[in-house]
Design an enzyme around this catalytic site. Structure first.
Site, PDB file in Angstrom:
ATOM      1  CB  ALA A 191      -0.893  -0.054   1.084  1.00  0.00           C
ATOM      2  N   GLY A 242       8.836   3.457   7.560  1.00  0.00           N
ATOM      3  CA  GLY A 242       8.050   3.179   8.930  1.00  0.00           C
ATOM      4  C   GLY A 242       8.845   1.578   8.989  1.00  0.00           C
ATOM      5  CB  THR A 247       1.114   6.668   0.621  1.00  0.00           C
ATOM      6  OG1 THR A 247       1.063   5.104   0.968  1.00  0.00           O
ATOM      7  CG2 THR A 247       0.855   7.733   1.530  1.00  0.00           C
ATOM      8  CB  SER A 250       4.213  -3.547   7.237  1.00  0.00           C
ATOM      9  OG  SER A 250       2.789  -4.116   6.996  1.00  0.00           O
ATOM     10  CG  ASP A 281      -3.481   0.776  -6.479  1.00  0.00           C
ATOM     11  OD1 ASP A 281      -2.789   0.161  -7.265  1.00  0.00           O
ATOM     12  OD2 ASP A 281      -3.203   1.354  -5.192  1.00  0.00           O
ATOM     13  CB  CYS A 336     -19.524 -13.447 -16.375  1.00  0.00           C
ATOM     14  SG  CYS A 336     -21.154 -14.124 -16.037  1.00  0.00           S
ATOM     15  CG  ASN A 371      -0.909  -1.857  -3.553  1.00  0.00           C
ATOM     16  OD1 ASN A 371      -1.043  -2.128  -2.282  1.00  0.00           O
ATOM     17  ND2 ASN A 371       0.193  -1.206  -3.885  1.00  0.00           N
ATOM     18  N   PRO A 394      -7.955   7.875  -1.013  1.00  0.00           N
ATOM     19  CG  PRO A 394     -10.052   8.191  -1.273  1.00  0.00           C
ATOM     20  CD  PRO A 394      -8.667   8.084  -2.151  1.00  0.00           C
ATOM     21  CG  ASP A 395      -8.660   6.686   5.359  1.00  0.00           C
ATOM     22  OD1 ASP A 395      -9.905   6.703   5.158  1.00  0.00           O
ATOM     23  OD2 ASP A 395      -8.029   7.263   6.174  1.00  0.00           O
ATOM     24  CG  PHE A 396     -10.604   1.126   2.339  1.00  0.00           C
ATOM     25  CD1 PHE A 396     -10.354   2.025   1.308  1.00  0.00           C
ATOM     26  CD2 PHE A 396     -10.688  -0.158   1.976  1.00  0.00           C
ATOM     27  CE1 PHE A 396      -9.885   1.657   0.029  1.00  0.00           C
ATOM     28  CE2 PHE A 396     -10.321  -0.848   0.788  1.00  0.00           C
ATOM     29  CZ  PHE A 396      -9.925   0.104  -0.231  1.00  0.00           C
ATOM     30  NE  ARG A 397     -11.152  -1.249   8.643  1.00  0.00           N
ATOM     31  CZ  ARG A 397     -12.123  -1.888   8.772  1.00  0.00           C
ATOM     32  NH1 ARG A 397     -13.231  -1.313   9.337  1.00  0.00           N
ATOM     33  NH2 ARG A 397     -12.170  -3.201   8.222  1.00  0.00           N
ATOM     34  CG  ASN A 420       7.659   0.074   4.686  1.00  0.00           C
ATOM     35  OD1 ASN A 420       6.488  -0.011   3.797  1.00  0.00           O
ATOM     36  ND2 ASN A 420       7.266  -0.418   5.868  1.00  0.00           N
ATOM     37  CB  CYS A 456     -24.693 -16.014 -19.529  1.00  0.00           C
ATOM     38  SG  CYS A 456     -23.577 -15.425 -18.046  1.00  0.00           S
ATOM     39  CG  HIS A 505      -4.008  -9.508  -1.879  1.00  0.00           C
ATOM     40  ND1 HIS A 505      -3.416  -8.402  -1.160  1.00  0.00           N
ATOM     41  CD2 HIS A 505      -3.749 -10.496  -1.454  1.00  0.00           C
ATOM     42  CE1 HIS A 505      -2.817  -9.124   0.022  1.00  0.00           C
ATOM     43  NE2 HIS A 505      -2.943 -10.561  -0.249  1.00  0.00           N
TER      44      HIS A 505
END
Length: 276
Positions: A49, A242, A53, A219, A132, A155, A130, A58-61, A240, A182, A147
């Site tokens: 991710a 962090g 950045t 991470s 995206d 379909c 990701n 935008p973030d999800f939560r 990375n 279909c 992912h």
């Protein structure tokens, strides 16, 4: 995160360099990274991710996140494959907001940097966590979305594939997109909870073939993606912002660690390589 005492010293030294030193040290790291790229023939990338950045997704939560703007009270159901088959409308409420966000952003410098390495014949593949599809939008062709992602849809009944433009068009024209052939429900090629990850064997093969493996913006917490870098028999570089986990990638295997803004670092590397 658990690190052995010797490796802990190495890790903490890396984490301190930015705070106590200046641009020269960042430049030194960039120069070393550039030399490693020049000397290698087969580069592989695992991106997380963090590489996206700076694109501004935008973030999800958060209070302004996509779950809020989509008016979703039960976000845990969005990527639940069983719930999708019962009621795909919940996912598509989120997905429309996600696609709107993607249309407003562009690939970052780092995305473009690795696309250029592929163009130059240096990079044998990109493994990304990701969804995206910014690597593809940057021009990369050899992308393995472990992912899944939004680059393709299919379909769920007959398997017909839809490219990005067709998938987006149907998503905004239909409350629940259906197959032209279909009438089955169309699903973006995203891995939901309850589905297996994609391309795992191929990703492990790429890591084993590479003589230089980059981990960028990850991470290294989420498996099985976090297991892949250690399959590389060559040099491993971690970039990375962090901390990152050493549970699956021992510090002794890492040749270069960079705790820096990802785009700033790769712009510095490009000063030596002049890819574009």
């Amino acid at each position: 995160m658990k690190i052995s005492s010797d490796n802990d010293k190495v890790y903490k030294k890396n984490m301190r360099y930015k705070k106590f030193t200046g641009v020269k040290e960042v430049s030194d790291l960039a120069a070393k990274c550039a030399d490693m790229i020049k000397e290698t023939k087969k580069i592989c990338l695992l991106s997380g991710a963090g590489i996206s950045t700076n694109a501004g997704i935008p973030d999800f939560r958060g209070p302004k996140g996509l779950y809020h703007t989509a008016g979703i009270e039960n976000p845990e159901r969005i990527f639940d494959i069983s719930y999708f088959y019962r009621d795909p409308s919940l996912f598509y409420r989120f997905h429309r907001e996600f696609l709107k966000a993607l249309e407003r952003v562009k690939p970052t410098f780092a995305h473009q940097f690795f696309a250029k390495l592929e163009e130059k014949g240096k990079l044998i593949g990109i493994i990304t966590q990701n969804i995206d599809s910014l690597h593809q939008r940057a021009g990369s062709k050899k992308v393995y979305e472990i992912h899944g992602g939004v680059w393709e849809s299919y379909c769920t009944k007959c398997g017909k594939r839809y490219d990005y433009e067709e998938g987006v068009k149907k998503t905004f024209e239909e409350d629940i997109p259906h197959c032209d052939d279909c009438g089955g429900v169309i699903k973006p090629d995203i891995v939901f909870f309850g589905e297996p990850v994609k391309y795992l064997d191929k990703c492990i093969q790429l890591a084993r073939e590479s003589d230089l493996f980059f981990v960028v913006g990850s991470s290294l917490v989420v498996t099985p993606a976090a297991l892949i870098p250690s399959e590389c028999r060559g040099s491993i570089v971690v970039v990375n912002k962090g901390e990152f986990s050493t549970a699956y990638l021992p510090m002794s295997r890492v040749s270069l660690i960079v705790d820096e803004d990802i785009d700033i670092f790769f712009k510095a590397v490009n000063e030596y390589l002049e890819l574009f």
